[in-house]
Design an enzyme around this catalytic site. Sequence first.
Site, PDB file in Angstrom:
ATOM      1  N   GLY A  67       0.730  -1.337   0.168  1.00 38.70           N
ATOM      2  CA  GLY A  67      -0.060  -0.032  -0.086  1.00 38.70           C
ATOM      3  C   GLY A  67       0.841   1.390   0.097  1.00 38.70           C
ATOM      4  O   GLY A  67       1.919   1.255   0.185  1.00 38.70           O
ATOM      5  N   ASP A  68      -0.051   2.458  -0.078  1.00 37.61           N
ATOM      6  CA  ASP A  68       0.778   3.759  -0.317  1.00 37.61           C
ATOM      7  C   ASP A  68       1.812   3.795  -1.086  1.00 37.61           C
ATOM      8  O   ASP A  68       2.821   4.644  -1.205  1.00 37.61           O
ATOM      9  CB  ASP A  68       1.572   3.995   1.260  1.00 37.61           C
ATOM     10  CG  ASP A  68       0.335   3.629   2.268  1.00 37.61           C
ATOM     11  OD1 ASP A  68      -0.626   4.108   2.675  1.00 37.61           O
ATOM     12  OD2 ASP A  68       0.983   2.939   3.201  1.00 37.61           O
ATOM     13  N   SER A  92      -1.470   7.874   5.795  1.00 34.91           N
ATOM     14  CA  SER A  92      -2.179   9.047   5.459  1.00 34.91           C
ATOM     15  C   SER A  92      -3.469   9.028   6.161  1.00 34.91           C
ATOM     16  O   SER A  92      -4.183   9.905   6.203  1.00 34.91           O
ATOM     17  CB  SER A  92      -2.431   9.098   3.867  1.00 34.91           C
ATOM     18  OG  SER A  92      -2.625   7.874   3.408  1.00 34.91           O
ATOM     19  N   GLN A  98      -5.401  -0.581  -1.171  1.00 38.89           N
ATOM     20  CA  GLN A  98      -4.473  -1.288  -0.589  1.00 38.89           C
ATOM     21  C   GLN A  98      -3.578  -1.825  -1.763  1.00 38.89           C
ATOM     22  O   GLN A  98      -3.251  -1.374  -2.656  1.00 38.89           O
ATOM     23  CB  GLN A  98      -5.084  -2.583   0.371  1.00 38.89           C
ATOM     24  CG  GLN A  98      -5.697  -1.964   1.737  1.00 38.89           C
ATOM     25  CD  GLN A  98      -7.158  -1.434   1.415  1.00 38.89           C
ATOM     26  OE1 GLN A  98      -8.085  -2.004   0.531  1.00 38.89           O
ATOM     27  NE2 GLN A  98      -7.765  -0.446   1.771  1.00 38.89           N
ATOM     28  N   LYS A 142      -0.912   5.231  -5.619  1.00 40.26           N
ATOM     29  CA  LYS A 142      -1.771   4.969  -6.675  1.00 40.26           C
ATOM     30  C   LYS A 142      -2.603   6.251  -7.007  1.00 40.26           C
ATOM     31  O   LYS A 142      -3.228   6.534  -8.253  1.00 40.26           O
ATOM     32  CB  LYS A 142      -2.840   3.733  -6.207  1.00 40.26           C
ATOM     33  CG  LYS A 142      -1.981   2.589  -5.844  1.00 40.26           C
ATOM     34  CD  LYS A 142      -2.843   1.632  -5.268  1.00 40.26           C
ATOM     35  CE  LYS A 142      -3.276   1.860  -4.033  1.00 40.26           C
ATOM     36  NZ  LYS A 142      -2.185   1.749  -3.075  1.00 40.26           N
ATOM     37  N   GLY A 143      -3.118   6.915  -5.952  1.00 41.45           N
ATOM     38  CA  GLY A 143      -3.970   8.110  -5.943  1.00 41.45           C
ATOM     39  C   GLY A 143      -3.654   9.044  -7.120  1.00 41.45           C
ATOM     40  O   GLY A 143      -4.145   9.677  -7.883  1.00 41.45           O
ATOM     41  N   GLY A 157      -6.310   5.232   1.742  1.00 39.26           N
ATOM     42  CA  GLY A 157      -6.000   6.759   1.993  1.00 39.26           C
ATOM     43  C   GLY A 157      -5.164   7.114   0.927  1.00 39.26           C
ATOM     44  O   GLY A 157      -3.909   7.135   0.900  1.00 39.26           O
ATOM     45  N   HIS A 158      -5.839   7.597  -0.211  1.00 33.65           N
ATOM     46  CA  HIS A 158      -5.236   8.113  -1.554  1.00 33.65           C
ATOM     47  C   HIS A 158      -5.150   9.444  -1.436  1.00 33.65           C
ATOM     48  O   HIS A 158      -5.935  10.374  -1.539  1.00 33.65           O
ATOM     49  CB  HIS A 158      -5.999   7.627  -2.649  1.00 33.65           C
ATOM     50  CG  HIS A 158      -6.102   6.082  -2.873  1.00 33.65           C
ATOM     51  ND1 HIS A 158      -6.961   5.562  -3.758  1.00 33.65           N
ATOM     52  CD2 HIS A 158      -5.392   5.273  -2.075  1.00 33.65           C
ATOM     53  CE1 HIS A 158      -6.732   4.341  -3.671  1.00 33.65           C
ATOM     54  NE2 HIS A 158      -6.113   3.953  -2.469  1.00 33.65           N
ATOM     55  N   ASN A 180     -10.492   2.684   4.792  1.00 32.66           N
ATOM     56  CA  ASN A 180      -9.397   2.217   5.209  1.00 32.66           C
ATOM     57  C   ASN A 180      -8.269   2.585   4.187  1.00 32.66           C
ATOM     58  O   ASN A 180      -7.114   2.456   4.451  1.00 32.66           O
ATOM     59  CB  ASN A 180      -9.179   0.774   5.586  1.00 32.66           C
ATOM     60  CG  ASN A 180      -9.685  -0.286   4.378  1.00 32.66           C
ATOM     61  OD1 ASN A 180     -10.561   0.389   3.529  1.00 32.66           O
ATOM     62  ND2 ASN A 180      -9.290  -1.297   4.330  1.00 32.66           N
TER      63      ASN A 180
END
Length: 423
Positions: free
Chosen positions: A10-11, A298, A223, A14-15, A38-39, A36
């Site tokens: 994750g993190d 985030s 995720q 992607k966003g 956080g983008h 859950n």
Amino acid sequence: MDIVLGLQWGDEGKGKFIDLISEDYDIVARFNGGANAGHSIERKGKRITLKSLPSGIFIEGIQNVIGTGMVVDPVNFKQEVLNLKSFDESIQVEEYVVISQKAHLVLPVYKLMDIFMEENPFYTTVGTTKNGIGPTYANKALRQNVRVGDMYASDFKARVHHILEREYNLLISYGQTLPPFETMEEEFFDAVDFLKRFKFIDSEMFLNNSLSGGKKILAEGAQAAMLDIDHGTYPHVTSSTTLSAGACSGLGISPKKVGEIYGVTKAYCTRVGNGIFPTEIFDELGGEIRSRGNEFGSNTGRPRRIGWLDLPALKYAVMINGVTQLVLTKADILSGLRSVAVCTHYESDGKKTEMISGLFSNDQVRSVLKWMKGWSTDISDLKESSHLPAELIDFLTFLEKELAIPVSYLSTGPGREQIIKMH
Ligand code: GDP
């Protein structure tokens, strides 16, 4: 349909990538998880973190879909929508987003259950965000839950009340001190009324009809591969299917309709919370990368663990997702290091292996590192691949050869414009 997925824990960023490429799509659809995620996205010098809203939300004309595979928390969702409106009042959230009738609702008692399980020594501490996501998916699987489409049923309030009372009393019987029941229930139903401003749709029909009509869909994963409920580093995983297969099941779209599968990875690794992490850096360099890369959750603010890029794990993630193009982020964070490492194998019980899946429960595993020359140039303002330092090109070429897919995009900073299209 194209898909964007995280390939690590994750993190990965992607966003930012989805926000950028969503301009080429008509629809952006989230297929798993809930608040859950956080983008974090930077726009006009300001930063916002999206939790349940798809990352196509900033662009007028894109239809964002909260898909069937997601879980929707009305209380959290209301807050997220209000935050977004104050971030940018021009975004017509109620118009830009539609919600699958079949998505499950996160009830407030599931959050209390999540906290209880995370904090009670009789349960495995998973390291969740305590947003009630796991208990919601569990109750979905137990067939005890309510869905978005149930909100208009005449007995909706009675059904929800029944579940709230049942789970609340269970927690009380375990000796938990809980917030007042009435306040919790009232807040939930208030948020349900707010949620009703949105259109609830038969998202499978909508998405498939859109495809037939020539519209382009981007499926957004939350995720990442190593957190997948089935194929991740269980039990320290999320409770949904994070893989490309999850995009098909979570949106009701046939695998035959899938085109490109973009896998997003950092140039190093991070992970939040517990669980196997073979390439973890324990010395001060880890701390330095953490602060340079602002590696703090985030959603929760928790410091992320830092490790070198884990090639066997990445190969595994590319394989189980069928990734066709790689998006490499945060290479800028490693700028200035004399050398950078990539894990090529693991060592366990004196034996070398590349198979991460066999090692998931073995925390004795050590990573075998290949050291490469670092790049000293600050890459954050570069716009052309031909201007990249030779050492970074070597690093990318090595990855492409090992993974047998192209690095199509190189992200060079958090800003929208900080990306280089490589091929
Ligand atoms: P996501 O959940 O995968 O979208 O990732 P997060 O939002 O949790 O974390 C990614 C963070 O890194 C965000 O704050 C992004 O703005 C930032 N980011 C994305 N790509 C890059 C990059 O290439 N370099 C740097 N320095 N930051 C990036």
